[in-house]
Design a protein around this motif. Sequence first.
Motif, PDB file in Angstrom:
ATOM      1  N   TYR A 251       0.838  -1.202   0.000  1.00 52.35           N
ATOM      2  CA  TYR A 251       0.000   0.000   0.000  1.00 52.35           C
ATOM      3  C   TYR A 251       0.877   1.257   0.000  1.00 52.35           C
ATOM      4  N   TYR A 252       1.879   1.292   0.880  1.00 50.62           N
ATOM      5  CA  TYR A 252       2.753   2.464   0.933  1.00 50.62           C
ATOM      6  C   TYR A 252       3.556   2.614  -0.361  1.00 50.62           C
ATOM      7  N   GLN A 253       3.939   1.506  -0.961  1.00 45.03           N
ATOM      8  CA  GLN A 253       4.735   1.583  -2.184  1.00 45.03           C
ATOM      9  C   GLN A 253       3.896   1.938  -3.397  1.00 45.03           C
ATOM     10  N   GLU A 254       2.730   1.307  -3.519  1.00 43.01           N
ATOM     11  CA  GLU A 254       1.949   1.440  -4.752  1.00 43.01           C
ATOM     12  C   GLU A 254       0.867   2.522  -4.690  1.00 43.01           C
ATOM     13  N   VAL A 255       0.304   2.755  -3.508  1.00 44.11           N
ATOM     14  CA  VAL A 255      -0.810   3.693  -3.413  1.00 44.11           C
ATOM     15  C   VAL A 255      -0.324   5.081  -3.002  1.00 44.11           C
ATOM     16  N   THR A 256       0.306   5.190  -1.837  1.00 44.32           N
ATOM     17  CA  THR A 256       0.738   6.516  -1.373  1.00 44.32           C
ATOM     18  C   THR A 256       2.126   6.878  -1.872  1.00 44.32           C
ATOM     19  N   GLY A 257       2.912   5.877  -2.282  1.00 42.37           N
ATOM     20  CA  GLY A 257       4.260   6.157  -2.766  1.00 42.37           C
ATOM     21  C   GLY A 257       5.237   6.515  -1.667  1.00 42.37           C
ATOM     22  N   GLU A 258       4.916   6.198  -0.419  1.00 43.67           N
ATOM     23  CA  GLU A 258       5.812   6.500   0.704  1.00 43.67           C
ATOM     24  C   GLU A 258       6.865   5.389   0.807  1.00 43.67           C
ATOM     25  N   THR A 259       7.917   5.554   0.034  1.00 44.67           N
ATOM     26  CA  THR A 259       8.891   4.491  -0.164  1.00 44.67           C
ATOM     27  C   THR A 259       9.520   4.014   1.137  1.00 44.67           C
ATOM     28  N   TYR A 260       9.866   4.926   1.999  1.00 44.28           N
ATOM     29  CA  TYR A 260      10.575   4.521   3.214  1.00 44.28           C
ATOM     30  C   TYR A 260       9.641   3.864   4.226  1.00 44.28           C
ATOM     31  N   LYS A 261       8.363   4.216   4.220  1.00 45.41           N
ATOM     32  CA  LYS A 261       7.391   3.479   5.027  1.00 45.41           C
ATOM     33  C   LYS A 261       7.237   2.054   4.490  1.00 45.41           C
ATOM     34  N   LEU A 290      15.550   2.959  -6.000  1.00 46.52           N
ATOM     35  CA  LEU A 290      16.292   4.054  -5.371  1.00 46.52           C
ATOM     36  C   LEU A 290      17.739   4.139  -5.850  1.00 46.52           C
ATOM     37  N   GLY A 291      18.208   3.099  -6.542  1.00 39.47           N
ATOM     38  CA  GLY A 291      19.604   3.076  -6.973  1.00 39.47           C
ATOM     39  C   GLY A 291      20.534   2.451  -5.957  1.00 39.47           C
ATOM     40  N   LEU A 292      19.984   1.791  -4.941  1.00 38.81           N
ATOM     41  CA  LEU A 292      20.798   1.125  -3.915  1.00 38.81           C
ATOM     42  C   LEU A 292      21.013  -0.328  -4.349  1.00 38.81           C
ATOM     43  N   TYR A 293      21.877  -0.509  -5.334  1.00 39.29           N
ATOM     44  CA  TYR A 293      21.983  -1.805  -6.001  1.00 39.29           C
ATOM     45  C   TYR A 293      22.648  -2.876  -5.143  1.00 39.29           C
ATOM     46  N   GLU A 480      -2.757  14.737  -5.944  1.00 39.59           N
ATOM     47  CA  GLU A 480      -3.344  13.449  -5.592  1.00 39.59           C
ATOM     48  C   GLU A 480      -2.399  12.574  -4.776  1.00 39.59           C
ATOM     49  N   ASN A 481      -1.084  12.842  -4.871  1.00 37.29           N
ATOM     50  CA  ASN A 481      -0.079  11.999  -4.207  1.00 37.29           C
ATOM     51  C   ASN A 481       0.938  12.865  -3.470  1.00 37.29           C
ATOM     52  N   PRO A 482       0.489  13.630  -2.477  1.00 38.23           N
ATOM     53  CA  PRO A 482       1.398  14.594  -1.841  1.00 38.23           C
ATOM     54  C   PRO A 482       2.557  13.959  -1.084  1.00 38.23           C
ATOM     55  N   SER A 483       2.430  12.685  -0.685  1.00 36.51           N
ATOM     56  CA  SER A 483       3.481  12.040   0.110  1.00 36.51           C
ATOM     57  C   SER A 483       4.378  11.129  -0.721  1.00 36.51           C
ATOM     58  N   ASN A 484       4.153  11.079  -2.020  1.00 39.15           N
ATOM     59  CA  ASN A 484       4.896  10.152  -2.868  1.00 39.15           C
ATOM     60  C   ASN A 484       6.376  10.549  -2.947  1.00 39.15           C
ATOM     61  N   THR A 485       7.241   9.664  -2.481  1.00 37.14           N
ATOM     62  CA  THR A 485       8.669   9.969  -2.365  1.00 37.14           C
ATOM     63  C   THR A 485       9.303  10.284  -3.709  1.00 37.14           C
ATOM     64  N   LEU A 486       9.191   9.367  -4.664  1.00 34.97           N
ATOM     65  CA  LEU A 486       9.900   9.519  -5.930  1.00 34.97           C
ATOM     66  C   LEU A 486       9.220  10.530  -6.856  1.00 34.97           C
ATOM     67  N   LEU A 487       7.920  10.698  -6.704  1.00 38.13           N
ATOM     68  CA  LEU A 487       7.232  11.724  -7.488  1.00 38.13           C
ATOM     69  C   LEU A 487       7.763  13.111  -7.112  1.00 38.13           C
TER      70      LEU A 487
END
Length: 618
Positions: A251-261, A290-293, A480-487
């Motif tokens: 949900y955090y990754q796909e819906v809100t985009g809060e990557t670290y959550k 994130l590029g953390l390979y 629509e996605n104010p908390s989205n990290t990568l956006l």
Amino acid sequence: VAAIGIGIYTYHLRSVLPSSGRAPLFVAEFTNATDDPVFDGVLREVAKTELDRSPAVAVVDDDRISELLRSMGQSGDARLTPELAQQVCDRGRGKLLAEGAIKPQGGGYSIELTTLECANGQLRSREQAESKNPGDVLPTVSKLAAATRLRLSGAAGNASLDPAPLPTSSLQAYKSFVTGEKLISSQPIQSATMLRRATQLDPSFADAWAYLSMADSWVGEWQEEIPDLSRAFELKDRASPALKSYIEGTYYQEVTGETYKAIDAFRSWESLDPNQFPPHNMLGIIYAELGLYVKSADEFRSALAIGSTWDFPYAALARTLEAAGQYDEAEAVLRRAQDAKLEGPSLHQARYKLALLRSDPVGIQREQDWMAQNADDPFVVSTEAEIDRWEGKLQQAQQRTQHAFTMALESNLKEKAAEMLLGEADVEVLVGESARARNTLARAMNLAGSKLWKSRAARLMALNGQASEARQVMDRLMRENPSNTLLNAVDAPLVLAASQLTNGQADRALLSLQAIKPYEFGRHAGLLPNYVRAMAYLRLRRGNEAAAEFRGVLDHHGVEPMAIAWELSKLGLARAYVMQDDTTKAKLAYQDFLTLWKDADPDIPILKQAKGEYARLQ
């Protein structure tokens, strides 16, 4: 990620305890003497889930059972009758075997659950009960399994006598769910149909909503995935601990985009049981975004150790190693997949890209031959179009893209179709086919529902001189996605910088790109931010800085092995050397680019420019 397929394998998704140290228990299908197929598969699933709560025994998962069945010459999805289960238990060196039966009795049913020693057939436990009606069957089986669990646990059994709550009280909903769950990786479209029916029969069925979101993700229908996942999130407290962690993280990754959550949620699941496939898999995907390979590779290695019979973790690990520039290690991983006799488009695509990175013409031809033999798969056709674009054969690429696009729409895969169009628009924008790109982007936007494809379209619009349209798309996404990290950290600054560059504000573009620095060369950012920065330096006639940025793009080829920005960086480097009055290096860079596109369509605007510039150096 979308090209590989972000669908999550459901290996032991509802398991609670790690299997290490617990005796393996095989569970056969219930013998059904009622003539009502609604009980088939469902009763075994209820018993498995409850028995696996034991600290003393671990239910053997269905993937392992399929392996054993195939080793015996049986179909991997053969019905596990008690007789066949005994043979599988012997082959798998299991400790115990559980068998169940249901038969009519009066106006209800008689239900039995027994466990036996695999080695000698000695009876370990027998539990019996009656059920008055179909609606009471699932709770009855669950109670029998709980009693069996306690008997098998012995001195180790500190668990409650009460069974875990059932995920649904609807027998019909559970039946649809079990059917859909089994089809999720092999027939995701049919799986989604059955899982959606389960949610209609029981709108509070958290497991069904979660798995439905997986099926939608598997086929690239992210517009459908989001509301399903949001509903699962509302119901997450009804799910098992493992499934709850999956729902939260996804949900955090796909819906809100809060990557670290999302990372925190999947780490929590990983701590709950390190032997689960999904948290390692999802963390591998997120870290690569994130590029953390290095972290990504570590997670995919853990996923591969658990899911070594699947093609996806091999391809995912190989792609991450390619992105990190570790080509030898990537080749070793793909060789392991070959030794395991695993096939699939994602593996062949990974092999093709590695051959391209290593300048291996034999490997390239081998994979192209395989693709030609499997051209009925839209994924394969889409990859062939990508190869054509890489070689500058844009007319042929357009025909192939249209073919793959049509196949995707025939299967109602609108998001996949939008992805294909954006791959075409990416090249059209960067090579100077502005009018054609405008049309392709409009078609893609008519289909795209996910923020992933909309934000990618906005990037390309900005580079194509459509700054106003790009800002409108991005402004709406941000609202629509104010908390989205990568956006916030990548897409919005990139759209702003690209708009500034095309409006002649190269100095401002450089300032806007500063925000993206921590995420550069990640799978989400790709090569485009650095390419735009290099182009800004060219516009400002700062040849040294431009050359350094173009070389940075060229040094990270593994991030996007067939990115047009990588090829055009060779041309950009040539132009930067001209600014430095280094004719020798400029000629070599032009030659590199023209050699790459030696078979390209001759009327491509940027190719005609490059040929003219090279001729003037002679």
